[in-house]
Design a protein around this motif. Structure first.
Motif, mmCIF file in Angstrom:
data_model
loop_
_atom_site.group_PDB
_atom_site.id
_atom_site.type_symbol
_atom_site.label_atom_id
_atom_site.label_comp_id
_atom_site.label_asym_id
_atom_site.label_seq_id
_atom_site.Cartn_x
_atom_site.Cartn_y
_atom_site.Cartn_z
ATOM 1 N N GLU A 72 163.619 76.600 -25.554
ATOM 2 C CA GLU A 72 162.250 76.887 -25.078
ATOM 3 C C GLU A 72 161.661 78.080 -25.828
ATOM 4 O OE1 GLU A 72 162.814 75.288 -20.516
ATOM 5 O OE2 GLU A 72 162.741 77.434 -20.860
ATOM 6 N N GLU A 73 162.514 79.113 -26.042
ATOM 7 C CA GLU A 73 162.039 80.300 -26.763
ATOM 8 C C GLU A 73 161.642 79.926 -28.197
ATOM 9 O OE1 GLU A 73 161.296 83.371 -25.950
ATOM 10 O OE2 GLU A 73 161.927 83.238 -23.875
ATOM 11 N N MET A 74 162.465 79.064 -28.835
ATOM 12 C CA MET A 74 162.148 78.660 -30.209
ATOM 13 C C MET A 74 160.844 77.882 -30.251
ATOM 14 S SD MET A 74 165.510 77.484 -32.164
ATOM 15 C CE MET A 74 167.003 78.332 -32.005
ATOM 16 N N SER A 78 154.962 77.300 -31.263
ATOM 17 C CA SER A 78 153.769 76.736 -30.626
ATOM 18 C C SER A 78 152.977 77.831 -29.920
ATOM 19 C CB SER A 78 154.188 75.659 -29.608
ATOM 20 O OG SER A 78 153.136 75.421 -28.716
ATOM 21 N N LYS A 79 151.813 78.130 -30.466
ATOM 22 C CA LYS A 79 150.965 79.149 -29.831
ATOM 23 C C LYS A 79 150.549 78.698 -28.431
ATOM 24 C CE LYS A 79 146.871 81.977 -30.723
ATOM 25 N NZ LYS A 79 145.652 82.140 -31.529
ATOM 26 N N ALA A 95 152.770 80.659 -21.256
ATOM 27 C CA ALA A 95 153.635 81.672 -20.621
ATOM 28 C C ALA A 95 152.805 82.898 -20.233
ATOM 29 C CB ALA A 95 154.765 82.057 -21.570
ATOM 30 N N LEU A 96 151.860 83.270 -21.108
ATOM 31 C CA LEU A 96 151.019 84.436 -20.804
ATOM 32 C C LEU A 96 150.079 84.158 -19.632
ATOM 33 C CD1 LEU A 96 150.056 85.541 -24.436
ATOM 34 C CD2 LEU A 96 151.622 86.716 -22.890
ATOM 35 N N GLN A 97 149.652 82.892 -19.507
ATOM 36 C CA GLN A 97 148.691 82.554 -18.435
ATOM 37 C C GLN A 97 149.308 82.707 -17.044
ATOM 38 O OE1 GLN A 97 147.484 78.749 -19.993
ATOM 39 N NE2 GLN A 97 145.506 79.553 -20.687
ATOM 40 N N SER A 125 143.843 80.689 -25.991
ATOM 41 C CA SER A 125 144.469 80.775 -27.309
ATOM 42 C C SER A 125 143.584 81.538 -28.311
ATOM 43 C CB SER A 125 144.728 79.350 -27.807
ATOM 44 O OG SER A 125 145.347 79.370 -29.031
ATOM 45 N N GLU A 126 142.257 81.293 -28.239
ATOM 46 C CA GLU A 126 141.363 81.921 -29.224
ATOM 47 C C GLU A 126 141.194 83.432 -28.978
ATOM 48 O OE1 GLU A 126 140.835 79.261 -27.420
ATOM 49 O OE2 GLU A 126 138.917 79.259 -26.377
ATOM 50 N N ASP A 127 141.730 83.946 -27.864
ATOM 51 C CA ASP A 127 141.665 85.400 -27.601
ATOM 52 C C ASP A 127 142.758 86.160 -28.349
ATOM 53 O OD1 ASP A 127 139.699 84.796 -25.782
ATOM 54 O OD2 ASP A 127 141.076 84.715 -24.069
#
Ligand SMILES: Cc1cc2nc3c(=O)[nH]c(=O)nc-3n(C[C@H](O)[C@H](O)[C@H](O)COP(=O)(O)OP(=O)(O)OC[C@H]3O[C@@H](n4cnc5c(N)ncnc54)[C@H](O)[C@@H]3O)c2cc1C
Length: 223
Positions: free
Chosen positions: A134-136, A141-142, A148-150, A158-160
């Motif tokens: 998953e980490e890889m 994959s952005k 994960a950040l959301q 993504s565009e931020d």
């Protein structure tokens, strides 16, 4: 040498009373060069960051951290404001095939072989292969990184974000596959080897420095 050590370095031979190894990513190798058998092997894990674009800086006013998963010494992606007011998002934790390899393409055959030929690594891989994959995936994959950040900031898009820097963690791995999450210091006559100084609160930590200096006073007679 009687009453001290003789160190052969790339910059010549040094005579000294004692040796304090704080070599981070190279600390286990330095210990081995000094005749010590390290109880762990350093396995490098790269942590990659994104940065918030200036127009979206207001999304982050302070630090946002997740509740850690106690099974891992890595915290998971989070948001940080740096002293230069850059707003970072990350880091992930991807197995690195080079100890000082700060890019996805970084590769060093000796470093990779040392990791892949270590039993501890395969024991870890058997236990956590899914998390590792998953980490890889998140590294390439952005969209997955942003998902994960959301979890911490639902409005981020993504565009931020633009790619930021990276760092490599010197993760001490025990032969039984345990990710060592505490300090590990091995001593021998005239020597102190700091083989694991893990996060959190390790960076430039005065109290860790004091603790090691105090051991140096006792073990190396440098007090
Ligand atoms: C992406 C990332 C994020 C992190 N986030 C945090 C955080 O938020 N909070 C936190 O507390 N910690 C964090 N850490 C962990 C923190 O960086 C480490 O715990 C800390 O740096 C360990 O300190 P150290 O002195 O053992 O090793 P290092 O800081 O790695 O220092 C080792 C030094 O030894 C030198 N060296 C190596 N080999 C040789 C040699 N042969 N001869 C001479 N010099 C040599 C290196 O150049 C380096 O300067 C993070 C790490 C990474 C990679």
């Amino acid at each position: 040498e009687t009453g001290g050590l003789l160190l052969e370095t790339t910059r010549g031979v040094l005579r000294c009373r004692g040796l304090l190894n704080c070599g981070g990513l190279q600390s286990d190798r330095i210990a081995r060069m000094c005749g010590i058998t390290p109880r762990v092997r350093i396995v490098p894990f790269r942590g990659e960051y994104y940065e918030l674009i200036p127009q979206r800086k207001e999304l982050l006013k302070g630090l946002i951290y997740p509740v850690p998963d106690p099974r891992f010494p890595f915290l998971g992606v989070h948001f940080t404001r740096t002293v230069h007011d850059i707003r970072e998002a990350g880091p992930n934790a991807v197995l690195a095939l080079k100890r000082e390899g700060y890019r996805k393409s970084s590769f060093n055959s000796r470093d990779a072989a040392e990791t892949l030929m270590y039993f501890g690594f395969w024991r870890l891989a058997l236990r956590y292969w899914k998390t590792g994959l998953e980490e890889m995936y998140r590294s390439f994959s952005k969209a997955a990184f942003v998902r994960a950040l959301q979890r911490l900031m639902p409005e981020i898009r993504s565009e931020d974000l633009v790619p930021g820097g990276s760092g490599v963690r010197a993760q001490a791995l025990a032969p039984d596959g345990t990710l060592v999450d505490d300090f590990l210091i091995q001593e021998a006559p005239g020597m102190i080897h700091v083989l694991n100084a893990p996060s959190p609160a390790a960076t430039a930590s005065i109290s860790i420095g004091r603790a090691i200096a105090s051991r140096a006073g006792q073990v190396l007679g440098l007090g």
